[in-house]
Design an enzyme around this catalytic site. Sequence first.
Site, short mmCIF file in Angstrom:
data_model
loop_
_atom_site.label_atom_id
_atom_site.label_comp_id
_atom_site.label_asym_id
_atom_site.label_seq_id
_atom_site.Cartn_x
_atom_site.Cartn_y
_atom_site.Cartn_z
N SER A 262 2.19 -1.76 1.23
CA SER A 262 2.59 -0.66 0.36
C SER A 262 1.35 -0.01 -0.26
CB SER A 262 3.51 -1.17 -0.75
OG SER A 262 2.77 -1.94 -1.69
N LYS A 263 1.59 1.14 -0.87
CA LYS A 263 0.52 1.85 -1.57
C LYS A 263 -0.04 0.99 -2.71
CE LYS A 263 -0.35 5.97 -4.36
NZ LYS A 263 -0.65 5.19 -5.56
#
Length: 505
Positions: A262-263
């Site tokens: 994920s970011k």
Amino acid sequence: MTERKVRVRFAPSPTGALHIGGVRTALYNYLFARRHGGDFVFRIEDTDSHRFVPGAEEYIIESFRWLGIQFDEGVSFGGEYGPYRQSERREIYKEYIEKLLANGKAYIAFDTPEELESKRNEIQNFQYDARTRMQMRNSLTLSKEETDRLIEDGEQYVVRFRIDPGEEVHVNDMIRGDVMIKSDILDDKVLYKSADELPTYHLANIIDDHLMEITHVIRGEEWLPSAPLHVLLYRAFGWEATMPQFAHLPLLLKPEGKGKLSKRDGDRLGFPVFPLEWKDPKTGEISTGFRESGYFPEAVINFLALLGWNPGTDQELFSLDELVAAFDITRCSKAGAKFDFQKGIWFNHEYILRKSDAEIAGLFAPIVANNGVDETLERVTQVVSMMKDRVNFVKELWPLCSFFFIPPTEYDEKTVKKRWKPDSAKVMSELVEVLSGIQDFTVEGQEHVVMAWVEQQGYKLGDVMNAFRLALVGIGKGPGMFDISAFLGKEETLKRLHKAIDTLK
């Protein structure tokens, strides 16, 4: 039967920045198409109008332009199968929705969000399927007259796919083999919403893939649960003969721990997860990209290609053409691939080494100029030649190389304590005299004379060279000393030596 030409597609939604997992999916599609002499189609899935983000489509196209991944047709590229933007294909989808309704393969449902929520509270693990559909407000439980009246009155509705239980649905996956799902566990998915007159992902993709003659659907593992539904939709339309082959790619996993990349992982560990920098138009938040972080597009491609696929050899460095020649989708892993961002940095370092000194100098020269130094490209190239093997990114050169262009204004305290001996000032004064008498100030010209002097005086070579380095560089690091002094030239070298003697005593 004539074998169909390979046609694959990449169909992102314009809902924000393109995640690096999406880039890898596009890359594998590109490699597969090129490997088999096929076409690579670019579609835009914008049927979810509520999630549309301005600028996202342009961002996606620019990302692939930077990476060197070329599409053969699609949005902004043209082609014979357009339009390629799903929001421009409303009438096409309506036609096929009518066919499903007419054949009893789909039905109209009027259930409101409140009614659905009530049913979820009433029935544990509720899903809209063969067991529950007759309890709901839809065209299967209402008369045709009532159904028509509700539509005429403007009541919002959805069209659901009618899935019959008791069937084994087989998906022939090029990576995972035969995947079998029982239709009993599938719900009657929404295919169309009257609110915006647009289909959902499931219907739009099937129709587009069929009409655009897509032969292979290569997509992320997260879409595997929808594959049986898509198989059933192909059957419902009678399109079994042209059903594409599926390949569901392994997930990109967090560098540490479990779960999907994920970011937040990038923010926490300091690496990008987007190809280009992205500014969220709603929040103004800026997320860094691989391009702005200093990665070469070739390094990103090489790195991504080996995340979930292996060539069956020990080779790690591949040009795009070499990847095309080696790519075999059956060599993709079923298991997720850890996103080892340190390996990505290693790839960038390797590409710095592979590129010519002149190319790296062309990238480094603006950085030199921005630091107030007016230097020729030839001399910048000389510095790059000496120093590029020490960095992972071009931007890292300046902190390491600034001493070539700007004399030290101070001397590293630890290095002074360790390297500047009580007699260093005296020895450096003698070195000034020796260097002053050298006519040939090349590396070889200096080395021959200075080494002979050190030996003659009985000095320790390390003591002399360490003090010499501190005087010219200001710290205890750098390339060979005669490489440095030859680059600086006699006048600058003597000037720096005098300053160090006066300052350090």
